[in-house]
Design a protein around this motif. Structure first.
Motif, PDB file in Angstrom:
ATOM      1  N   LYS A 148      22.294  -4.742  10.518  1.00 17.28           N
ATOM      2  CA  LYS A 148      22.801  -4.459   9.174  1.00 17.28           C
ATOM      3  C   LYS A 148      21.819  -4.928   8.115  1.00 17.28           C
ATOM      4  CE  LYS A 148      27.663  -4.691  10.578  1.00 17.28           C
ATOM      5  NZ  LYS A 148      28.984  -5.360  10.378  1.00 17.28           N
ATOM      6  N   GLU A 149      21.049  -5.960   8.439  1.00 17.86           N
ATOM      7  CA  GLU A 149      20.085  -6.459   7.459  1.00 17.86           C
ATOM      8  C   GLU A 149      18.774  -5.708   7.576  1.00 17.86           C
ATOM      9  OE1 GLU A 149      18.149 -10.209   9.741  1.00 17.86           O
ATOM     10  OE2 GLU A 149      20.245 -10.467   9.141  1.00 17.86           O
ATOM     11  N   LYS A 150      17.921  -5.881   6.581  1.00 20.26           N
ATOM     12  CA  LYS A 150      16.631  -5.197   6.553  1.00 20.26           C
ATOM     13  C   LYS A 150      15.780  -5.675   7.738  1.00 20.26           C
ATOM     14  CE  LYS A 150      14.797  -4.602   2.541  1.00 20.26           C
ATOM     15  NZ  LYS A 150      14.790  -3.121   2.396  1.00 20.26           N
ATOM     16  N   ALA A 151      15.103  -4.754   8.362  1.00 23.49           N
ATOM     17  CA  ALA A 151      14.180  -5.102   9.441  1.00 23.49           C
ATOM     18  C   ALA A 151      12.793  -5.338   8.851  1.00 23.49           C
ATOM     19  CB  ALA A 151      14.117  -3.991  10.475  1.00 23.49           C
ATOM     20  N   PHE A 161      12.172  -2.178   6.294  1.00 27.45           N
ATOM     21  CA  PHE A 161      12.956  -0.949   6.158  1.00 27.45           C
ATOM     22  C   PHE A 161      14.416  -1.223   6.537  1.00 27.45           C
ATOM     23  CE2 PHE A 161      11.128  -1.160  10.353  1.00 27.45           C
ATOM     24  CZ  PHE A 161      12.114  -0.714  11.213  1.00 27.45           C
ATOM     25  N   ASP A 162      15.288  -0.392   6.032  1.00 28.48           N
ATOM     26  CA  ASP A 162      16.725  -0.525   6.286  1.00 28.48           C
ATOM     27  C   ASP A 162      17.179   0.293   7.490  1.00 28.48           C
ATOM     28  OD1 ASP A 162      17.560  -2.252   4.121  1.00 28.48           O
ATOM     29  OD2 ASP A 162      17.048  -0.589   2.799  1.00 28.48           O
ATOM     30  N   GLU A 163      16.683   1.498   7.628  1.00 30.31           N
ATOM     31  CA  GLU A 163      17.221   2.383   8.667  1.00 30.31           C
ATOM     32  C   GLU A 163      16.172   2.743   9.716  1.00 30.31           C
ATOM     33  OE1 GLU A 163      19.153   5.702   6.852  1.00 30.31           O
ATOM     34  OE2 GLU A 163      20.665   4.444   5.851  1.00 30.31           O
ATOM     35  N   GLU A 164      15.197   3.566   9.373  1.00 33.76           N
ATOM     36  CA  GLU A 164      14.209   3.931  10.379  1.00 33.76           C
ATOM     37  C   GLU A 164      12.916   4.352   9.715  1.00 33.76           C
ATOM     38  OE1 GLU A 164      14.720   8.538  11.670  1.00 33.76           O
ATOM     39  OE2 GLU A 164      16.225   7.165  12.512  1.00 33.76           O
ATOM     40  N   ILE A 178       0.814  -1.210   0.000  1.00 33.59           N
ATOM     41  CA  ILE A 178       0.000   0.000   0.000  1.00 33.59           C
ATOM     42  C   ILE A 178       0.855   1.271   0.000  1.00 33.59           C
ATOM     43  CG2 ILE A 178      -2.000  -1.087   1.063  1.00 33.59           C
ATOM     44  CD1 ILE A 178      -1.203   0.082   3.715  1.00 33.59           C
ATOM     45  N   GLN A 179       2.166   1.093   0.283  1.00 34.10           N
ATOM     46  CA  GLN A 179       3.058   2.254   0.208  1.00 34.10           C
ATOM     47  C   GLN A 179       4.494   1.751   0.067  1.00 34.10           C
ATOM     48  OE1 GLN A 179       2.487   5.003   3.384  1.00 34.10           O
ATOM     49  NE2 GLN A 179       3.617   6.649   2.415  1.00 34.10           N
ATOM     50  N   GLN A 180       5.238   2.321  -0.845  1.00 34.53           N
ATOM     51  CA  GLN A 180       6.620   1.892  -1.040  1.00 34.53           C
ATOM     52  C   GLN A 180       7.474   3.110  -1.405  1.00 34.53           C
ATOM     53  OE1 GLN A 180       7.216  -1.169  -4.021  1.00 34.53           O
ATOM     54  NE2 GLN A 180       8.958  -1.977  -2.894  1.00 34.53           N
ATOM     55  N   THR A 181       8.541   3.307  -0.624  1.00 34.32           N
ATOM     56  CA  THR A 181       9.466   4.409  -0.876  1.00 34.32           C
ATOM     57  C   THR A 181      10.881   3.846  -0.856  1.00 34.32           C
ATOM     58  OG1 THR A 181       9.861   4.991   1.440  1.00 34.32           O
ATOM     59  CG2 THR A 181       7.884   5.929   0.381  1.00 34.32           C
ATOM     60  N   GLN A 182      11.847   4.730  -0.999  1.00 40.33           N
ATOM     61  CA  GLN A 182      13.236   4.294  -0.892  1.00 40.33           C
ATOM     62  C   GLN A 182      13.567   3.828   0.519  1.00 40.33           C
ATOM     63  OE1 GLN A 182      15.567   7.678  -2.184  1.00 40.33           O
ATOM     64  NE2 GLN A 182      15.571   6.981  -4.322  1.00 40.33           N
ATOM     65  N   ASP A 183      12.789   4.312   1.508  1.00 36.50           N
ATOM     66  CA  ASP A 183      13.104   4.019   2.909  1.00 36.50           C
ATOM     67  C   ASP A 183      12.396   2.783   3.447  1.00 36.50           C
ATOM     68  OD1 ASP A 183      14.701   6.336   3.104  1.00 36.50           O
ATOM     69  OD2 ASP A 183      12.897   7.551   3.402  1.00 36.50           O
ATOM     70  N   TYR A 184      11.188   2.509   2.957  1.00 40.58           N
ATOM     71  CA  TYR A 184      10.446   1.378   3.543  1.00 40.58           C
ATOM     72  C   TYR A 184       9.372   0.885   2.585  1.00 40.58           C
ATOM     73  CZ  TYR A 184       6.588   4.622   4.543  1.00 40.58           C
ATOM     74  OH  TYR A 184       5.573   5.523   4.415  1.00 40.58           O
ATOM     75  N   THR A 185       8.899  -0.320   2.893  1.00 40.84           N
ATOM     76  CA  THR A 185       7.763  -0.900   2.194  1.00 40.84           C
ATOM     77  C   THR A 185       6.694  -1.224   3.233  1.00 40.84           C
ATOM     78  OG1 THR A 185       9.158  -1.876   0.481  1.00 40.84           O
ATOM     79  CG2 THR A 185       6.947  -2.814   0.771  1.00 40.84           C
TER      80      THR A 185
END
Length: 895
Positions: free
Chosen positions: A884-887, A827-830, A801-808
């Motif tokens: 380090k891996e995707k959360a 997400f990778d970071e926050e 329903i939403q996807q950006t460079q930061d999270y799905t």
């Protein structure tokens, strides 16, 4: 050195005491000490008289010579715990509810030496058994006939209290009907006085005057003794027939007139077929209760030695330590603490006693299962050490009888062999006699007066309130060890029956009571370690709860083995006892049974989750607060079948059924999120297209009756399970997890309403068949959930329903009957979250750990597979990925 027991016989106007030789059972030097007691005096006057008697006796011998104190005292009295229940008889009313045993400890403080109480009739019986007319008899009935009708049934000298096989309840005959009266009215001195008055027109006070007249050939008096012998023979006949005693011992004041009735009684009984029973008059007279009270110590001590070690909790899981430290990053924490600042949590009995000493009157309330006797013993020892005289009054003395309470709760306990009941609409006050509550009064002469026990605030005393809490997992461990009873019960029962009463009655009324007293609590005590209490102020408790409700929290999980349990949690989670066959469940967020841990200087003080909702339900739940009130709506738990077995094939009740049958406000709608799996795992879900309900029902019944397995796949579909799949299980859906799955169960909060319809013909861990609920299941199972419809509607198909460079952000659609939604973030970071007046329930399902920072400034770490909650009042928060891996994180909220 000769060793003695100190025997005490307490009557309405006196206390008699003597040392009894621990070997021979004889009174030392035939010397009995007597003291007059004003039974209408204050509590302090009565207790001081008794204490002085004990002290005077102890002053005549060395401390090492006395092995214990035995007390014979009339009832009603809590003999096991030493608490007076005497009221309404114009004597000892000032000590109603008082812990006499603890009062005696002030002059006999050595806890290694017992103080044991018995009914005075039992004391009389034991005295005659050890040193009198009943010595070494096999089966004996002893009657104490005087102002009342006392009775005791002995087998090999052991008092019999369980009704059956010719034994009345508690061994008491006084309340058994005889004619249009009860035995106490027919075989006591007042009967003699009344009968003689009716026959002769002359008023007398008791049997002694009637006996004098009989010996002077008064025909009325002689006729009365004949009538007494006839009536006693008739009354005892059914008890003799069933119990088959070797000996009948008669004592008391009436026995002094044996020449007027004994021969007649023997003849009558012989004519009834009881010629083989010896009938004797008691030999020790007034000394019998003293000897019996003393020798009961030897009897009980011998029995304790024969028994196994005293086990207070039965479980494979460790007792939570008083101190814990957070685990390393990424490691699941079984003792998650909520920080409340330094110096808030205190430790130990000494500090508690010091706090109590600041007050004249103290109320100590708390939860079912608390070891109240240990609490009194531990705190009173500290008070005595400080030179303080405390009177301990137990509110339990004002409770209705266990029989009354059990009868009161029958409408809520369902069928006897069922694990299901109905939520009670009773209140805690219904467990008590309101008039007796008023009789529990502080003693004006004591330094400190303390009323203690479940519901102590109901006594209406003015004073600071200490609340003693116990986690529900520890309550159940104590229950399984036979050390915790239901509220108002005096014995253990089958664990399943006890749990049912806890769930549908005890927890309901005690939680309502807990809610009412929360604002008044001055001190909260965590009692799960009976020898090492943790406590903090009520103000800090409420502040801590408010902070939780505005920031975040994680409950303390607890773990249980099961018939189908697996190995993953056992192998992966640190800090658990691994010496177990399996672990089936982790109660991650099963709030009725979870606790919350406050952390101060490493100390972990636990209170029940209920406190949070009572204090902060609006903050926690936000827009659905009034809908659910104190019932937190969402449940997270783990089902581990790695190397285990299949769960039972089951369904859950429909909404109207759970409300009508069990009194629950909403039903048990579930989902299975596959957190991990191995080999070729499956989930059983929905029916086959060609399901024949009648054939299915018959197959289940036949399997239950014959203990033979059936081909369940003939009726129920089986799907391959894959990691991160979500299976939807709205009420009425037939389902089961197969082996080799690690399931995160996301559900509505109810959790025991599982109708097991087929369980692979296996036994539970206790070696008994697991309860099967085919009839309940057939009334609720939805046979329309079958064929292709199952895959279309009951296996969730995620949508982005939403996807950006930061999270799905994905939505994992739930069923229309579920009141909660499920989302998945990767997400990778926050990421930054807005609550929008919603409560969010989270778990990290891929990754190492995350850091949460709330708008209110709280920062906290959570690790893989830990469930945590962000209340609606947090408003907004950030989630930072520490790995380090995707959360990947799963979140659920109420729609």
């Amino acid at each position: 050195m000769r060793k003695y027991y100190l025997g005490l016989d307490i009557g309405g106007s006196h206390i008699s005491a003597a040392f009894v030789d621990s070997i021979t059972g004889q009174i030392a030097d035939d010397n009995v000490y007597d003291r007059r007691i004003d039974s209408k005096g204050t509590a302090d006057e009565i207790i001081s008289g008794w204490q002085s008697t004990i002290q005077d006796m102890l002053n005549t011998v060395s401390e090492e010579a006395v092995l214990g104190i035995g007390v014979a005292i009339p009832g009603p009295f809590d003999y096991q715990n030493g608490i007076s229940k005497i009221e309404g008889v114009q004597k000892f009313e000032s000590i109603f509810g008082l812990n006499v045993k603890q009062a005696f400890r002030k002059v006999f403080p050595d806890e290694s030496k017992p103080i044991i109480f018995n009914n005075d009739a039992t004391g009389f019986a034991l005295g005659e058994y050890f040193s009198g007319a009943a010595k070494n008899s096999k089966k004996t009935i002893l009657l104490a006939l005087g102002t009342g009708f006392g009775s005791t049934f002995l087998i090999d000298g052991i008092p019999q209290t369980v009704a059956g096989n010719g034994i009345p309840e508690n061994g008491y005959l006084y309340n058994i009907p005889f004619g249009d009266k009860i035995a106490d009215d027919c075989f006591s001195t007042r009967w003699f006085a009344s009968a003689y008055n009716q026959k002769s027109g002359i008023e007398v006070k008791g049997v002694k005057e009637v006996a004098v007249s009989a010996r002077n050939n008064d025909k009325h008096a002689l006729a009365i003794f004949d009538e007494f012998a006839n009536n006693l023979a008739d009354f005892m006949t059914p008890w003799f027939s069933d119990f088959q005693p070797d000996v009948l011992i008669i004592g008391g004041n009436i026995a002094k007139s044996e020449d007027l009735f004994l021969d007649k009684l023997k003849t009558n009984l012989a004519n009834k077929g009881f010629k083989h029973i010896e009938i004797k008059i008691a030999q020790l007279e007034d000394k019998a209760p003293i000897v019996g009270a003393a020798m009961a110590i030897k009897q009980q001590t011998d029995n304790i030695i024969k028994e196994k070690a005293d086990v207070k909790r039965k479980t494979t899981q460790f007792l939570m330590p008083e101190k814990a430290t957070p685990t390393t990053q990424g490691t699941y924490d079984i003792y998650p603490g909520f920080p409340i600042g330094n110096g808030k949590i205190k430790q130990g009995s000494e500090g508690l006693a010091s706090w109590i000493m600041l007050h004249k009157t103290v109320v100590i309330d708390g939860y079912v299962g608390v070891f109240w006797n240990d609490f009194v013993k531990n705190i009173d020892a500290e008070l005595r050490e400080a030179g303080k005289k405390a009177s301990w009054f137990h509110v339990e003395a004002a409770m209705h009888s266990p029989e009354y309470i059990a009868e009161m709760l029958k409408p809520y306990m369902g069928e006897e062999d069922s694990i299901f009941g109905k939520v009670t609409d009773k209140s805690l006050i219904d467990w008590f006699d309101a008039d007796k509550l008023k009789e529990i009064k502080p003693d004006k002469d004591s330094d400190i007066n303390i009323v203690i026990g479940c519901g102590a605030t109901l006594a209406g005393w003015n004073g600071p309130l200490i609340y003693v809490d116990l986690p529900k997992n520890e309550l159940q461990f104590r229950m399984r060890a036979g050390k915790a009873f239901n509220l108002g019960a005096d014995k253990t029962e089958d664990n399943r029956i006890m749990y049912k009463r806890f769930y549908f009655a005890d927890w309901i009324v005690l939680n309502h009571h807990k809610c009412s007293v929360l604002p008044s609590i001055d001190l909260i005590v965590d009692e799960q370690r009976p020898d090492d209490y943790l406590y903090m102020s009520g103000d800090d408790l409420r502040k801590g709860l408010s902070s939780m409700g505005q920031n975040l929290f994680r409950v303390r999980p607890w773990f249980e083995p099961g018939a189908w349990g697996g190995s993953l949690m056992k192998e992966k989670i640190e800090g658990l006892n691994k010496d177990v066959p399996n672990l089936a469940w982790s109660f991650e967020l099963m709030v009725l049974e979870n606790g919350l841990l406050f952390d101060s200087d490493g100390y972990r003080l636990e209170v029940s989750f209920d406190f949070l909702m009572f204090n902060s339900y609006k903050d926690v739940l936000g827009d659905c607060a009034e809908r659910f009130k104190y019932d937190f709506p969402i449940r997270f738990d783990f089902l581990d079948t790695f190397d285990g077995g299949n769960l039972s094939v089951q369904c859950h009740p429909r909404p109207e059924y759970i409300k009508e049958e069990f009194g629950m406000p909403f039903t048990q709608d579930e989902t299975y999120y596959i957190l991990d799996c191995k080999n070729e795992p499956h989930v059983y879900l929905g029916f086959q297209e060609d399901i024949d309900p009648e054939e299915f029902h018959n197959a289940l019944k036949t399997s239950e009756a014959t203990a033979k397995e059936i081909d369940i796949e003939k009726y129920v579909q089986k799907f391959d399970a894959k990691k991160h799949d979500l299976y939807l299980i709205p009420n009425g859906t037939i389902h089961a997890s197969g082996k080799d799955n690690f399931v995160l169960e996301i559900s509505s909060a109810p959790y025991i309403f599982t109708f097991k319809m087929y369980d692979w013909v296996r036994l539970d861990l206790d070696g008994r068949p697991r309860p099967i609920n085919i009839d309940h299941g057939m009334k609720n199972v939805n046979f329309e959930r079958k064929g292709k419809l199952v895959e279309e509607e009951l296996i969730s198909h995620p949508t982005i329903i939403q996807q950006t460079q930061d999270y799905t952000l994905e939505k994992l659609p739930t069923h229309a009957e579920h009141f909660y939604d499920i989302y998945r973030y990767s997400f990778d970071e926050e990421i930054t979250m807005e609550n929008n007046n919603k409560c969010h329930v989270w778990m990290m399902v891929e990754g190492n750990s995350v850091t949460i920072e709330t708008k209110n400034g709280m920062v906290h770490n959570f690790n893989y597979a830990e469930t945590f909650v962000i209340p609606a009042a947090a408003e907004s928060y950030r989630i930072k990925n520490n790995g380090k891996e995707k959360a990947m994180m799963v979140m659920s909220l109420v729609r």
